[in-house]
Design an enzyme around this catalytic site. Structure first.
Site, PDB file in Angstrom:
ATOM      1  N   GLU A  99       0.781  -1.237   0.000  1.00 17.32           N
ATOM      2  CA  GLU A  99       0.000   0.000   0.000  1.00 17.32           C
ATOM      3  C   GLU A  99       0.816   1.292   0.000  1.00 17.32           C
ATOM      4  OE1 GLU A  99      -2.891  -0.227   3.137  1.00 17.32           O
ATOM      5  OE2 GLU A  99      -3.896  -1.931   2.225  1.00 17.32           O
ATOM      6  N   GLU A 158      -6.202  -8.026  -0.162  1.00 21.33           N
ATOM      7  CA  GLU A 158      -6.819  -7.805   1.156  1.00 21.33           C
ATOM      8  C   GLU A 158      -8.264  -7.399   0.987  1.00 21.33           C
ATOM      9  OE1 GLU A 158      -4.974  -4.935   3.808  1.00 21.33           O
ATOM     10  OE2 GLU A 158      -3.005  -5.807   3.422  1.00 21.33           O
TER      11      GLU A 158
HETATM   12  C1  GCO Z   1      -4.119  -2.017   5.278  1.00 23.41           C
HETATM   13  C2  GCO Z   1      -3.118  -2.897   5.880  1.00 23.41           C
HETATM   14  C3  GCO Z   1      -3.517  -3.636   7.097  1.00 23.41           C
HETATM   15  C4  GCO Z   1      -4.644  -3.094   7.937  1.00 23.41           C
HETATM   16  C5  GCO Z   1      -5.988  -3.363   7.323  1.00 23.41           C
HETATM   17  C6  GCO Z   1      -7.143  -2.815   8.138  1.00 23.41           C
HETATM   18  O1  GCO Z   1      -4.700  -2.366   4.275  1.00 23.41           O
HETATM   19  O2  GCO Z   1      -4.336  -0.913   5.760  1.00 23.41           O
HETATM   20  O3  GCO Z   1      -2.598  -3.754   4.953  1.00 23.41           O
HETATM   21  O4  GCO Z   1      -2.321  -3.594   7.808  1.00 23.41           O
HETATM   22  O5  GCO Z   1      -4.612  -3.668   9.182  1.00 23.41           O
HETATM   23  O6  GCO Z   1      -6.080  -2.802   6.093  1.00 23.41           O
HETATM   24  O7  GCO Z   1      -7.051  -1.429   8.250  1.00 23.41           O
END
Ligand code: GCO
Length: 441
Positions: free
Chosen positions: A167, A351
């Site tokens: 990210e 994710e």
């Molecule tokens: C993100 C990260 C995670 C977070 C999840 C929830 O996408 O921000 O990869 O570390 O924990 O997204 O906020």
């Protein structure tokens, strides 16, 4: 879950994701200090000033956690390597215990027939590198390339896939403009530099892995659908700008060798010297692209300085994060990414998941809301495939309740409940539902 493995193409993969600082326990195994330890120790940054010192104690409970993954019937495990665990000072001598840990993790996955999907950097920058300016310093690209080489010389022969950075938007904008994540800056010049250097570092890390002969390398970006507050031209322009620096800046840099004009209007004067010459490195070919998706934001213009807009509360049902549940967004982003940027390149949802009010009652957690959330989003992934997007996999965030950054241990994203006093793991209803959906008949 209202889907089955058989609803998807034969080669479609399901996975679960975690990250190092959020689960491992950074006090263990000789790991160095990170800028998250510093950020959390500064009053006002993190709920109850919690940090990742113990987290889920995955460092000592790895076997139990890998057994949970195997019984979940997933194909892939997406985890990350902590830079400060592997090289405590960020540069220089590696910590043998740290390398041994990831070596055991990879072997533990392979023994259980699970594919290891590594992310090299999921936000815990070693403090000595933060002292040198961290992501503001162009040298971060070389530092990450060196770290990449150290890790991959050890485990690169056995991992299924690898991505340099999780990210870029969070590394750049969230951490340097909004100040919500470490290093907690609110500085437009730092932001412009971090947003560019994070891509340069990505490119250098990919090159380091190619030089070692590795394949199946990718980039993982996060996305939020930007919804204008009303029908006005001003609201539309505000949402477009949000969409520009959040959803387009990084894909455009990676796959088109340019940044959106709307974003450069604000960041242009603050970009590091010679940034235009870096796109050859940034665009070093990758084999897949990962999308992290959770929600949408409603955006309203303001009279302040650039970017002159703000988020307002939207009307849709929300998760415990206060995030609107908007499953359609995942389909839109998958289609849009292939249409505008990546063509036939395989896409993965790296994710997706939600935080819920997951209370333990009589030894169980009945997280119906998470089952509904996952079902609705997976349905939109199927729709994206039916409408032509080359989506090859879907990963749940997250296997375990864990350290949710500035929100400490308060927000629970796990398929498995973790009691942060006893560290006992309890699979939630969503875990059992997913295990059933993914069972091979
Ligand atoms: C993100 C990260 C995670 C977070 C999840 C929830 O996408 O921000 O990869 O570390 O924990 O997204 O906020």
């Amino acid at each position: 879950m209202d889907f089955k493995r058989d609803d998807f193409p034969e080669d479609f993969l399901f996975g679960a994701a975690t990250s190092s600082y959020q689960i491992e326990g950074h006090a263990f195994g000789g790991a160095g200090r990170t800028h998250w330890d510093d950020f959390a120790a500064t009053p006002g940054n993190v709920v109850r000033a919690e940090n990742g010192a113990v987290a889920c104690d995955h460092y000592h409970r790895m076997d139990e956690d890998l057994d949970l993954l195997a019984a979940l019937n997933v194909d892939v495990y997406r985890f990350s390597t902590s830079w400060a665990r592997v090289i405590p000072d960020g540069r220089g001598a590696p910590n043998p215990e740290g390398l041994d840990f990831y070596d055991r993790l990879v072997d533990g996955l392979l023994e259980r027939k699970l594919k290891p999907a590594v992310t090299l950097y999921h936000w815990e920058l070693p403090s000595p590198l933060a002292d040198l300016g961290g992501w503001r310093n162009r040298d971060v690209a070389s530092w990450l390339a060196d770290f990449t080489e150290v890790v991959m010389r050890r485990i690169g022969d056995r991992v299924w896939s690898a991505a340099p950075i999780n990210e870029p938007w969070c590394v750049g904008w969230l951490s340097h403009f909004q100040g919500h994540h470490a290093p907690g800056l609110k500085d437009i010049r730092a932001t412009a530099r971090a947003m560019h250097h994070v891509l340069l570092a990505h490119g250098r890390s990919i090159q380091a892995m190619r030089a070692l002969g590795m394949s199946n390398l990718g980039a993982v970006c996060n996305f939020e659908w930007a919804e204008p507050f009303d029908e006005s031209d001003e609201a539309r322009a505000a949402a477009e700008l949000y969409d520009g620096y959040y959803n387009h800046f990084f894909l455009s840099g990676l796959f088109k060798g340019e940044y959106p004009a709307s974003v450069l209007k604000g960041l242009g004067p603050h970009m590091p010297k010679g940034w235009q010459d870096d796109f050859e490195t940034i665009g070093t070919p990758v084999d897949w692209c990962g999308l992290n998706y959770y929600t949408r934001k409603v955006i309203r213009p303001t009279n302040g300085p650039w970017p002159a807009h703000e988020e307002v509360e939207g009307p849709l049902p929300k998760t415990a994060m206060g995030w609107e549940i908007y499953p359609e967004g995942i389909c839109k982003f998958l289609k849009q990414t292939s249409e505008l940027y990546t063509g036939d390149l395989p896409l993965y949802v790296t994710e997706n998941g939600m935080a819920g009010d997951d209370a333990l009652a009589s030894g169980a957690v009945d997280d119906k809301a998470r089952v509904a959330y996952v079902s609705a989003h997976v349905a939109q992934v199927r729709r994206a495939i039916a409408e032509g997007a080359p989506v090859k996999g879907y990963f749940l965030w997250s296997l375990l309740d864990n350290y949710e950054w500035a929100l400490g241990y308060e927000k629970r994203f796990g398929l498995v409940h973790v009691d942060f006093d006893s560290l006992k793991r309890t699979p939630k209803a969503s875990y059992h539902a997913l295990a059933n959906a993914l069972a091979r008949s």
